[in-house]
Design a protein around this motif. Sequence first.
Motif, short mmCIF file in Angstrom:
data_model
loop_
_atom_site.label_atom_id
_atom_site.label_comp_id
_atom_site.label_asym_id
_atom_site.label_seq_id
_atom_site.Cartn_x
_atom_site.Cartn_y
_atom_site.Cartn_z
N SER A 150 39.74 32.76 47.39
CA SER A 150 39.63 33.64 47.75
C SER A 150 41.07 34.47 47.37
N ILE A 151 41.29 35.72 47.36
CA ILE A 151 42.49 36.55 46.84
C ILE A 151 43.50 36.00 47.49
N SER A 152 43.30 35.45 48.75
CA SER A 152 44.59 35.03 49.50
C SER A 152 45.19 34.00 49.25
N ASP A 153 44.37 33.13 48.27
CA ASP A 153 45.09 31.87 47.57
C ASP A 153 45.78 32.33 46.51
N PHE A 154 46.39 33.28 46.28
CA PHE A 154 47.09 33.85 44.98
C PHE A 154 48.37 34.67 45.32
N ASP A 155 49.39 34.62 44.75
CA ASP A 155 50.43 35.60 44.89
C ASP A 155 50.05 36.41 43.50
N ILE A 156 49.94 37.63 43.54
CA ILE A 156 49.83 38.41 42.30
C ILE A 156 51.11 39.00 41.74
N GLY A 157 51.15 38.68 40.55
CA GLY A 157 52.26 39.27 39.63
C GLY A 157 52.19 40.20 38.82
N LYS A 158 52.90 40.53 37.69
CA LYS A 158 52.79 41.74 36.91
C LYS A 158 51.35 41.80 36.14
N PRO A 159 51.12 43.09 35.82
CA PRO A 159 49.98 43.22 35.07
C PRO A 159 50.22 42.70 33.56
N LEU A 160 49.41 41.90 33.21
CA LEU A 160 49.04 41.15 31.80
C LEU A 160 48.71 42.09 30.72
N GLY A 161 47.77 43.14 31.01
CA GLY A 161 46.92 43.81 30.12
C GLY A 161 45.74 44.41 30.73
N LYS A 162 45.03 44.90 29.83
CA LYS A 162 43.67 45.60 30.33
C LYS A 162 42.58 44.75 29.45
N GLY A 163 42.01 43.96 30.01
CA GLY A 163 40.91 43.57 29.00
C GLY A 163 39.59 44.25 29.40
N LYS A 164 38.27 43.97 28.87
CA LYS A 164 37.27 44.81 29.13
C LYS A 164 37.06 44.52 30.54
N PHE A 165 36.36 45.92 31.06
CA PHE A 165 36.04 45.86 32.33
C PHE A 165 36.86 45.66 33.47
N GLY A 166 38.43 45.65 32.98
CA GLY A 166 39.23 45.43 34.13
C GLY A 166 40.58 44.88 33.93
N ARG A 167 41.36 44.96 35.08
CA ARG A 167 42.80 44.43 34.51
C ARG A 167 43.20 43.17 34.53
N VAL A 168 44.22 42.54 34.06
CA VAL A 168 44.60 41.35 34.34
C VAL A 168 45.97 41.09 34.57
N TYR A 169 46.07 40.07 35.77
CA TYR A 169 47.39 39.91 36.12
C TYR A 169 47.72 38.49 36.29
N LEU A 170 49.31 38.44 36.04
CA LEU A 170 49.88 37.17 36.12
C LEU A 170 49.68 36.69 37.79
N ALA A 171 49.39 35.64 37.95
CA ALA A 171 49.14 35.27 39.53
C ALA A 171 49.57 33.60 39.82
N ARG A 172 50.04 33.30 40.90
CA ARG A 172 50.32 31.92 41.04
C ARG A 172 49.50 31.56 42.27
N GLU A 173 48.86 30.42 42.09
CA GLU A 173 47.97 29.74 43.25
C GLU A 173 49.09 29.20 44.14
N ILE A 174 49.05 29.62 45.33
CA ILE A 174 50.05 29.22 46.42
C ILE A 174 50.07 27.79 46.69
N GLN A 175 49.18 27.04 46.96
CA GLN A 175 49.16 25.47 47.24
C GLN A 175 49.85 24.60 46.11
N SER A 176 49.22 24.97 44.92
CA SER A 176 49.74 24.05 43.85
C SER A 176 51.18 24.82 42.95
N LYS A 177 50.99 26.17 43.36
CA LYS A 177 52.13 26.80 42.45
C LYS A 177 51.84 27.09 40.95
N TYR A 178 50.62 26.90 40.82
CA TYR A 178 49.87 27.04 39.37
C TYR A 178 50.04 28.41 38.90
N ILE A 179 50.24 28.72 37.90
CA ILE A 179 50.48 29.95 37.27
C ILE A 179 49.07 30.22 36.26
#
Length: 273
Positions: A10-39
């Motif tokens: 769910s969205i609460s599993d992630f810290d949302i970072g800077k926008p990376l770009g606009k893909g088709k149909f939506g925006r893309v953000y850098l994010a980190r999964e909180i538990q694993s710190k995985y980017i």
Amino acid sequence: PLKTTKKQWSISDFDIGKPLGKGKFGRVYLAREIQSKYIVALKVVFKEQIEKYRLFHQLRREMEIQTSLRHPNVLRLYGWFQDAERIFLILEYAHGGELYKELRKWGHFSERQAATYIASLTQALAYCHEKHVIHRDIKPENLLLDHEGRLKIADFGWSVQSRNKRHTMCGTLDYLAPEMVENKAHDYAVDNWTLGVLCYEFLYGGPPFEAESQKDTFKRIMKVDLSFPSSHEVSAEAKDLISLLLVKDSSKRLSLQKIMEHPWIVKNADPMG
Ligand SMILES: COc1ccc(C(=O)Nc2ccccc2)cc1NC(=O)CCSc1ncnc(N)c1Br
């Protein structure tokens, strides 16, 4: 990488970072999964966006296909989740960013760099075709680079599972094969044509059939009006490969296997991708 067998994300599993770009149909953000710190890269697709295009069923099928795709040159889709109005795609983050920014920075690539990218793309496409997936919208904007500068095909916004011929128009004309521009049925061979367009663009800095208007680009594609400006020092082998791919009759285009065996690729591509 990300533990993808996890419970429902769910969205609460992630810290949302800077926008990376606009893909088709939506925006893309850098994010980190909180538990694993995985980017990761988190793509947000608004449901009303795809409902309008009746893409929901396609998106679901896409997700099944893509979570199963595993190839070093195909951007990973680790998983996905949704809330009331959005769908979230958990994507591999390509640290090197967009390939076309590299192309604009250098103007054009060296023959070794171009051949390495073409070989990576060819191997990724061979793998996707084996899984009955045609990307169909391969252009520099959809190609990303990882932290080692290795190419990753991304944004399968229009990819389809090809069981039969497709008739959907998509993307700018520059990269479309004649059969797509004519809105005729097409199949896997569109990707071979696109490889020819990309090889040309990597070496000359712009696509082969560029023209003032879409109409003129259309005409140049239909005529396969291909010319090699003498302003660029490009080897005869490179021109030979491009000429074997930019062939109007899709059945006569060089196969992915033959591309890997072409002298220009054998001589110039870095096997480590
Ligand atoms: C496997 O990659 C995808 C798979 C599927 C879809 C997709 O939209 N499907 C889809 C959406 C709506 C309807 C039907 C299909 C999109 C992507 N990929 C992307 O959008 C690329 C996002 S940009 C980016 N990503 C990572 N690192 C960076 N540095 C950047 Br910049």
